[in-house]
Motif scaffolding. Structure first.
Motif, short mmCIF file in Angstrom:
data_model
loop_
_atom_site.label_atom_id
_atom_site.label_comp_id
_atom_site.label_asym_id
_atom_site.label_seq_id
_atom_site.Cartn_x
_atom_site.Cartn_y
_atom_site.Cartn_z
N VAL A 77 0.98 -1.12 -0.03
CA VAL A 77 0.02 0.13 -0.11
C VAL A 77 0.86 1.22 0.08
O VAL A 77 0.47 2.12 -0.64
N PHE A 78 1.88 1.16 0.80
CA PHE A 78 2.82 2.26 0.79
C PHE A 78 3.24 2.76 -0.55
O PHE A 78 3.63 3.78 -0.98
N TRP A 79 3.93 1.51 -1.24
CA TRP A 79 4.41 2.02 -2.54
C TRP A 79 3.32 2.12 -3.71
O TRP A 79 3.51 2.77 -4.75
N MET A 80 1.86 1.89 -3.57
CA MET A 80 1.15 2.50 -4.31
C MET A 80 0.89 3.98 -4.03
O MET A 80 0.71 4.66 -4.91
N TRP A 81 1.30 4.34 -2.85
CA TRP A 81 1.13 5.92 -2.52
C TRP A 81 2.18 6.59 -3.15
O TRP A 81 1.96 7.60 -3.78
N ILE A 82 3.48 5.70 -3.13
CA ILE A 82 4.34 6.36 -3.67
C ILE A 82 4.26 6.54 -5.15
O ILE A 82 4.49 7.65 -5.82
N SER A 83 3.65 5.60 -5.91
CA SER A 83 3.41 5.65 -7.25
C SER A 83 2.76 6.68 -7.48
O SER A 83 2.37 7.19 -8.85
#
Length: 412
Positions: A77-83
């Motif tokens: 989820v964190f890396w979805m936010w970064i994307s």
């Protein structure tokens, strides 16, 4: 399929996307913080925004987000936010360029193909992009969405999965064939459908999160801890879990918001925005709404319930009615995405055929692909979509980054 994606979405691709996102964030003057300054436009631009949201706010926000958590853990989820944060800058840059080149070449085919061909001088690169985008329209935009819809309906025991795919495609065909151009039909439907389905879904997720009485602080802690902790399986391959969380999170994030793919430029170019900057700002806002808002609600609903899928979470809290609610949301999101991507594919086909493509035949094949999706595994279609996305992202990011750098030199 997963083996191929492990290579294509390895460190090089992940690193390239992150670096490009950081570069465009800097070159745009941190546009994520300055969107309000450029958000203006008329009715036609509003229709373009709704159409782009219809295409991007597909099942990636529901089944895609759930798959990311299941595969890469809460850290995905964190890396979805970064994307999404970096994707806002990419969406701004590609759409700003799309607006500038549309003004410069008013009688040429619009979209990323225009700035790729005219800006870089490479017709071949533009053709590669258009061909990949056409494939994405059939696989990611049509078959993946319809397969997700079919699975959702099938799990509720309403009708078999294969029958749901056929019914969905027939319904889409009525809209698609209602106008000579798919773009007109998609925009008319999206203008009415997107606000309703977005508010309906957000309200349902917020209600679930409140009823589960979960600590949002603990959910945030779990996401951030899993994003950076090296979870090791027996055998001591440290870092494997985090590596997978990064890759899966970015893949599902891009599947959801389409930032860096250039697809939204296809519909925004005809949107009648007040300026290229306004066109870019609206595209960045779409990424924010799609991933930061919608996917976050999905993730929090799943993590607060302790279930693997959103349907299970809603059924736990609301009984059979909760499962039916999510089924309805999946159907609306998927159907809207199918209509939006039909528009994208038609524009790419027009470019490849110099405007001589048989529109009726294209729309017929598109609907047949949707009907066939009810017989195909959703995981297989997700994997194939990820492969195609790589061939969309690289031609587009190369052109957008080169042209952005060139524009800065010319301005100086």
């Amino acid at each position: 399929m997963e083996t191929i994606n492990a290579v294509l979405w390895g460190p090089f691709t992940v690193g390239a996307i992150l670096l490009c996102g950081i570069y465009h964030t800097y070159k745009s003057g941190f546009i994520q913080l300055r969107l309000k300054k450029y958000l203006s436009g008329g009715k036609s631009s509003g229709r373009a925004v709704m159409s782009a949201l219809a295409a991007s706010m597909g099942t990636g926000n529901i089944t895609g987000c759930a798959a990311a958590i299941c595969t890469g853990g809460p850290g995905a989820v964190f890396w979805m936010w970064i994307s999404a944060v970096l994707g806002m800058a990419l969406a701004y840059s590609e759409n700003r360029l799309g607006g500038e080149y549309a003004e410069k070449y008013p009688y040429e085919a619009k979209g990323p193909m225009l700035y790729i061909e005219k800006g870089t001088g490479s017709k071949k690169l533009a053709v590669i992009y258009a061909a990949a985008c056409l494939c994405a329209a059939f696989v990611m935009g049509c078959m993946s969405q319809t397969a997700a819809l079919s699975e959702a309906v099938g799990e509720q025991g309403i009708i078999p999965k294969w029958a749901a795919g056929i019914v969905s495609s027939v319904a889409a065909a009525f809209v698609i064939f209602s106008s000579e151009k798919a773009a007109d039909a998609a925009m008319n439907a999206a203008e009415k459908l997107v606000p309703f389905m977005g508010l309906l879904y957000a309200g349902g997720c917020i209600a679930l999160i409140i009823l589960t009485d979960s600590s949002l602080t603990s959910i945030f802690r779990e996401i951030f801890t899993e994003a950076f902790t090296f979870r090791a399986a027996a055998g001591g391959i440290f870092g494997a879990a985090m590596s997978k969380a990064v890759s899966v999170g970015l893949r599902r994030g891009i599947f959801s918001n389409e930032a860096g793919m250039g697809s939204s430029v296809l519909v925004h170019s005809d949107g009648g925005f007040s300026s290229p900057e306004s066109m870019g700002a609206w595209a960045a806002l779409e990424v924010f709404l799609d991933t930061i808002v919608c996917c976050t609600l999905t993730a929090f609903a799943i993590l607060s319930s302790g279930r693997e899928t959103l349907a299970e979470a809603f059924t736990l809290c609301f009984g059979i009615g909760g499962g039916i609610f999510i089924c309805l949301c999946v159907c609306l999101f998927a159907w809207a995405a199918v209509l939006g991507w039909c528009c994208y594919g038609e524009k790419c086909l027009d470019y490849l055929s110099n405007g001589k493509s048989p529109s009726v035949l294209y729309k017929l094949v598109f609907c047949i692909c949707g009907a066939a999706a009810g017989f195909i595994s959703l995981e297989l279609l997700f994997g194939l979509s990820d492969i195609i996305n790589v061939f969309l992202i690289f031609p587009n990011l190369i052109a957008v980054t080169v042209l952005t750098a060139r524009g800065d030199k010319e301005n100086n």
